[in-house]
Scaffold this motif. Structure first.
Motif, short mmCIF file in Angstrom:
data_model
loop_
_atom_site.label_atom_id
_atom_site.label_comp_id
_atom_site.label_asym_id
_atom_site.label_seq_id
_atom_site.Cartn_x
_atom_site.Cartn_y
_atom_site.Cartn_z
N GLY A 80 0.83 -1.36 -0.13
CA GLY A 80 0.12 0.27 0.01
C GLY A 80 0.96 1.04 -0.18
O GLY A 80 1.78 1.47 0.84
N TYR B 292 -1.99 -8.56 -2.90
CA TYR B 292 -3.04 -7.58 -3.55
C TYR B 292 -2.21 -6.18 -3.22
O TYR B 292 -1.35 -5.93 -2.33
CB TYR B 292 -4.38 -7.56 -2.74
CG TYR B 292 -4.46 -7.33 -1.44
CD1 TYR B 292 -4.76 -6.24 -1.05
CD2 TYR B 292 -4.10 -8.47 -0.61
CE1 TYR B 292 -4.84 -5.91 0.33
CE2 TYR B 292 -4.17 -8.16 0.98
CZ TYR B 292 -4.54 -6.74 1.05
OH TYR B 292 -4.52 -6.43 2.76
N LYS C 244 -3.29 -2.55 -1.78
CA LYS C 244 -4.15 -1.85 -0.85
C LYS C 244 -4.53 -0.48 -1.33
O LYS C 244 -3.79 0.25 -1.87
CB LYS C 244 -3.60 -1.98 0.65
CG LYS C 244 -4.53 -1.56 1.48
CD LYS C 244 -4.05 -1.53 3.05
CE LYS C 244 -4.85 -1.34 4.03
NZ LYS C 244 -5.91 -2.36 4.24
N LYS C 245 -5.75 -0.13 -1.26
CA LYS C 245 -6.29 1.08 -1.83
C LYS C 245 -6.29 2.12 -0.55
O LYS C 245 -6.57 1.47 0.48
CB LYS C 245 -7.88 1.00 -2.13
CG LYS C 245 -7.87 0.03 -3.47
CD LYS C 245 -7.02 0.49 -4.76
CE LYS C 245 -7.19 -0.61 -5.99
NZ LYS C 245 -5.98 -0.35 -6.80
N THR D 29 -7.63 4.59 1.97
CA THR D 29 -9.11 4.71 2.72
C THR D 29 -9.46 6.16 2.64
O THR D 29 -10.75 6.43 2.51
CB THR D 29 -9.07 4.28 4.24
OG1 THR D 29 -8.05 5.28 4.85
CG2 THR D 29 -8.83 2.89 4.54
N HIS E 240 -2.60 10.24 0.39
CA HIS E 240 -3.22 9.16 0.56
C HIS E 240 -2.94 8.52 1.78
O HIS E 240 -1.93 8.57 2.50
CB HIS E 240 -2.59 8.14 -0.37
CG HIS E 240 -2.85 8.63 -1.93
ND1 HIS E 240 -2.02 9.58 -2.70
CD2 HIS E 240 -3.93 8.06 -2.70
CE1 HIS E 240 -2.57 9.47 -3.86
NE2 HIS E 240 -3.55 8.71 -3.77
N TYR F 178 -3.83 5.23 4.49
CA TYR F 178 -4.16 3.81 4.49
C TYR F 178 -4.46 3.45 6.11
O TYR F 178 -3.78 3.81 6.93
CB TYR F 178 -2.85 3.04 4.01
CG TYR F 178 -2.65 3.27 2.65
CD1 TYR F 178 -3.17 2.58 1.59
CD2 TYR F 178 -1.81 4.59 2.31
CE1 TYR F 178 -3.00 2.97 0.15
CE2 TYR F 178 -1.50 4.94 0.89
CZ TYR F 178 -2.13 3.95 0.01
OH TYR F 178 -1.84 4.13 -1.33
#
Length: 143
Positions: free
Chosen positions: A111, A127, A129-130, A132, A139, A141
């Protein structure tokens, strides 16, 4: 618990336990197993190998033909040169800015912001992470 504020140079096989504050440089042919916590810079030079089972909090620079495998966590900016590799295993986490000109294999989670023209390959349950939330261009997280 070791608590240092100096440059530690590793040119052979070494396991780092406890907490180290400062810079750790792993030279060609050196192998580091980070079992504790490094609060500072991790400089991985050409041909070196690092395994992170613990926590890296700070900058990580990975040179060509060097490899890093993460079972624990990296929190900070990580930079890969061309020919460098970083593998985030299923239990591993990479949280922070990634400057990638090498190969990053994500089997765990990444992330953060990305730049560079390297390859990010997702494998298994890995994956990205996007965030929040995004506020004023930053950004955020939640881990």
């Amino acid at each position: 618990m070791s608590d240092h504020s100096q440059i530690l140079v590793i040119s052979s096989e070494h396991t780092l336990l406890g907490t180290h504050r400062g810079t750790v440089r792993v030279t060609s042919g050196g192998t580091l197993c980070l079992e504790g916590t490094l609060k500072g810079t991790l400089d991985i030079q050409i041909g070196a190998t690092v395994r992170i089972n613990g926590q890296q909090q700070g900058t990580v620079a990975i040179a060509a033909r060097a490899s890093v495998t993460v079972f624990g966590a990296i929190q900070g900016t990580t930079s890969l040169e061309r020919g460098a590799s970083l593998t985030i295993e299923p239990s591993g986490k990479l949280a922070g800015t990634l400057v990638n000109y090498g190969l990053v294999v994500v089997r765990g989670v990444f992330g953060g912001a990305q730049s560079g023209n390297g390859t990010i390959r997702l494998e298994g349950d890995g994956y990205i992470k996007k965030p929040t939330s995004i506020k004023d261009g930053a950004h955020y997280y939640e881990w």
